[in-house]
Design a protein around this motif. Sequence first.
Motif, PDB file in Angstrom:
ATOM      1  N   ASP A  23     -12.802  -8.844  -4.677  1.00 57.42           N
ATOM      2  CA  ASP A  23     -12.574  -8.319  -6.021  1.00 57.42           C
ATOM      3  C   ASP A  23     -12.026  -6.889  -6.020  1.00 57.42           C
ATOM      4  OD1 ASP A  23     -15.000  -7.612  -4.916  1.00 57.42           O
ATOM      5  OD2 ASP A  23     -15.994  -7.298  -6.846  1.00 57.42           O
ATOM      6  N   GLN A  25      -9.428  -6.045  -3.966  1.00 57.87           N
ATOM      7  CA  GLN A  25      -8.061  -6.087  -3.440  1.00 57.87           C
ATOM      8  C   GLN A  25      -6.999  -5.788  -4.498  1.00 57.87           C
ATOM      9  OE1 GLN A  25      -7.784  -6.275  -0.058  1.00 57.87           O
ATOM     10  NE2 GLN A  25     -10.011  -6.255  -0.282  1.00 57.87           N
ATOM     11  N   LEU A  26      -7.146  -6.373  -5.687  1.00 60.77           N
ATOM     12  CA  LEU A  26      -6.151  -6.163  -6.746  1.00 60.77           C
ATOM     13  C   LEU A  26      -6.143  -4.703  -7.197  1.00 60.77           C
ATOM     14  CD1 LEU A  26      -4.008  -7.586  -8.445  1.00 60.77           C
ATOM     15  CD2 LEU A  26      -5.778  -8.058 -10.166  1.00 60.77           C
ATOM     16  N   PHE A  29      -4.492  -2.663  -4.465  1.00 59.43           N
ATOM     17  CA  PHE A  29      -3.045  -2.900  -4.454  1.00 59.43           C
ATOM     18  C   PHE A  29      -2.365  -2.086  -5.561  1.00 59.43           C
ATOM     19  CE2 PHE A  29       0.804  -5.097  -5.771  1.00 59.43           C
ATOM     20  CZ  PHE A  29       1.439  -5.300  -4.560  1.00 59.43           C
ATOM     21  N   GLY A  30      -2.898  -2.157  -6.766  1.00 57.45           N
ATOM     22  CA  GLY A  30      -2.309  -1.427  -7.886  1.00 57.45           C
ATOM     23  C   GLY A  30      -2.364   0.074  -7.688  1.00 57.45           C
ATOM     24  N   TRP A  87      -1.300  -8.185  -0.519  1.00 55.45           N
ATOM     25  CA  TRP A  87      -0.611  -9.161  -1.369  1.00 55.45           C
ATOM     26  C   TRP A  87      -0.606 -10.556  -0.736  1.00 55.45           C
ATOM     27  CZ3 TRP A  87       0.640  -9.224  -6.268  1.00 55.45           C
ATOM     28  CH2 TRP A  87       1.543 -10.184  -6.736  1.00 55.45           C
TER      29      TRP A  87
END
Length: 314
Positions: A23, A25-26, A29-30, A87
């Motif tokens: 949870d 990772q997103l 990444f952003g 990703w």
Amino acid sequence: MMRRGNTTIVSEFLLLGLSEQPDHQLILFGLFLVMYLVTMFGNLLIILAIASNSHLHSPMYFFLANLSFVDTCFTSTTVPKMLMNIWTQHQTISYDGCLTQMYFFMTFALLDDFLLAAMAYDRYVAICLPLHYTTVMSPARCALLVTVSWLCSHLIALSLTLLMAQFSFCGSHVIPHFFCDLLPLLKLSCSDTNIFQVVMFIDAALAGLVPFTCILFSYIHIISTIFRVPSADGKHKVFSTCGSHLSVVILFYGTVILVYLQPSSSYSAETGTIASVMYTVVTPMLNPFIYSLRNRDIKGALRRLLSKGMISSW
């Protein structure tokens, strides 16, 4: 992995990244995508502002343009690979890719180090020896300083990479980091690393302590000169020319010392990762803001550059 006799030869490594929580990772990444884009945009703007303004074609801004270029390369050696890993959810890196990444990472980190020293020397000459500035900091000497910085950085990085390539990695292939850094790789090696650590500390002394001593020497003389300026306005004007550089030096060296001036046996993966984020991502991102916010000439050049861009778009 491949087996050769009783030894397991590592053909690739697993980069754990900044977090193993799905949870996170997103968000990571952003966050790092935005930081990377800001770094690239900010540093490229500094380069374009200096190149397009003839008033900024001086030694100080020549070194700053080089520093901005190196910072874009420095961040690009680590962040795009980390973003791709997040990703694709594929966190492996080949053995050759790992050594290549380590080589370029060390090269650009060392270049940052040498360029910060050259910038400190430039400020020392400008403030302490103003009558000799144009002679000492001639275009030929500035180009020589940058050329020597590039050569020394590549030679030191190449020597350490070639030594690392001689090691066997026969245990774990998991790197608790988001890129192939020197100390995490050393901890995975099952070879005798004593000679390498001696070479590493000699290189650190030459590539770290010598530039740092140069910076320290320059600022001791700069500060003593500032104290001899009679008026408060004069002191502020003199200090404003080197305040931005001093901020970047403290930010860069503070995190690098935390990671690398310690034996590999006492290396902490968590501390190393946090400090690495600071000097590989945060510092290159902040440099354009530090220099543009505290420097009237850069602010003026950026305004003119952006206004030209807006006019041409219409």
